[in-house]
Design a protein around this motif. Sequence first.
Motif, mmCIF file in Angstrom:
data_model
loop_
_atom_site.group_PDB
_atom_site.id
_atom_site.type_symbol
_atom_site.label_atom_id
_atom_site.label_comp_id
_atom_site.label_asym_id
_atom_site.label_seq_id
_atom_site.Cartn_x
_atom_site.Cartn_y
_atom_site.Cartn_z
ATOM 1 N N ASN A 155 0.824 -1.214 0.000
ATOM 2 C CA ASN A 155 0.000 0.000 0.000
ATOM 3 C C ASN A 155 0.857 1.262 0.000
ATOM 4 N N HIS A 156 2.112 1.117 0.408
ATOM 5 C CA HIS A 156 2.978 2.290 0.565
ATOM 6 C C HIS A 156 4.243 2.251 -0.290
ATOM 7 N N PHE A 157 4.718 1.037 -0.612
ATOM 8 C CA PHE A 157 6.055 0.918 -1.178
ATOM 9 C C PHE A 157 6.086 0.023 -2.410
ATOM 10 N N LYS A 158 7.175 0.177 -3.156
ATOM 11 C CA LYS A 158 7.572 -0.839 -4.122
ATOM 12 C C LYS A 158 8.398 -1.864 -3.349
ATOM 13 N N VAL A 159 8.001 -3.125 -3.415
ATOM 14 C CA VAL A 159 8.574 -4.155 -2.555
ATOM 15 C C VAL A 159 9.342 -5.182 -3.386
ATOM 16 N N ILE A 160 10.592 -5.388 -3.013
ATOM 17 C CA ILE A 160 11.414 -6.453 -3.599
ATOM 18 C C ILE A 160 11.695 -7.453 -2.489
ATOM 19 N N CYS A 161 11.389 -8.725 -2.737
ATOM 20 C CA CYS A 161 11.479 -9.725 -1.675
ATOM 21 C C CYS A 161 12.389 -10.876 -2.079
ATOM 22 N N PHE A 162 13.362 -11.172 -1.214
ATOM 23 C CA PHE A 162 14.215 -12.352 -1.371
ATOM 24 C C PHE A 162 13.792 -13.383 -0.323
ATOM 25 N N ASN A 163 13.696 -14.641 -0.725
ATOM 26 C CA ASN A 163 13.390 -15.688 0.254
ATOM 27 C C ASN A 163 14.499 -15.796 1.294
#
Length: 342
Positions: A35-43
């Motif tokens: 809702n607020h950010f661009k999210v990059i996720c690593f396991n």
Amino acid sequence: MIIKFKNEENNINHNKKKIVIYKNISQQLLNKLLNHFKVICFNQITKDNMNLFIDEIETADGLMGRGLQIGAKILNKANNLKVISAMSSGIDQYDLNILNHRKIPLMYTPNVSNDSVADLAIGLMLNCSRKIKNSMKRIKNGEWEKKMDYNFWYGLDVHHKKIGIVGMGRIGLTLSKRARFGFDMEVLYHSRTRHFDAESLYDAVFYQDVDELLKECDFVVSILPLTEETRFFFSESKFSLMKNTAIFVNVGRGGVVDEVSLIKALKDGRIAGAGLDVFEFEPLSPTSPLLSLDNLVCTPHLGIATLETSNKIDECAVNNLINVLINGNLENNCYNFDSLFK
């Protein structure tokens, strides 16, 4: 996939700040971040994806996760970084000198894990003193009907004994409550400063001289953080002061214990047993001599490892990130707050 762009359709707004996460979180919390950010996720971060991780954090505004050393190699690439949200109450994985110099807030999750870590400390005390691990092993080996001699089956009481807490803080206060009211124990403690809450609520007795505490206690529980001053704090000289019926428990940081000295103390009967949840080097090698000792119980850094506590930590870390990057609020849970405004 090594890297995941979650709900990428929600990340079209290029004005959104970018955050990089290096631990899985629930979809609900992920949606809250989106809702607020661009999210990059690593396991998780491995040697195979470390370069890709560093590439992503070069333009990141925020970083969130745990279980990774965040030092110069990473921070020197993160030129846009505005905040780190540690999914932990421990901060020894972060280079505070660099963070303070660059005025980057380090958010953390104090108080969330107090109960779970205190529970585990009690569990290790009971397991060691009542020989639970060894009793189960002997039952499996068909030894139930062996003569009930003292050395084979009998353990030591926990109730009405003296517990010495080295490193009194939030977890220590929680442990004091369990020890005092759950087991009718006398609570002794050593810390850099006195904790009057522990004294007034749980009749805890402050020992400025830790050596005197070690001589008196039946159970010694370390909740020390790892610093240059506390590294190998528990060495041969400290173990030699303890009762030969004493149980040593460490739920703080592994590096505060000289494991060679602990092994010798356990082998020689200098102390009766030990329960460890943390180690100098993690994960502990399967060939570690610690694992050959019958009077030692160990767990793989499980202090916060309950579903409820893990979820609370994740939620706190997410809220910390939003509070800083969206609301500009550093008042709650900022570890280096004072250093940011020097």
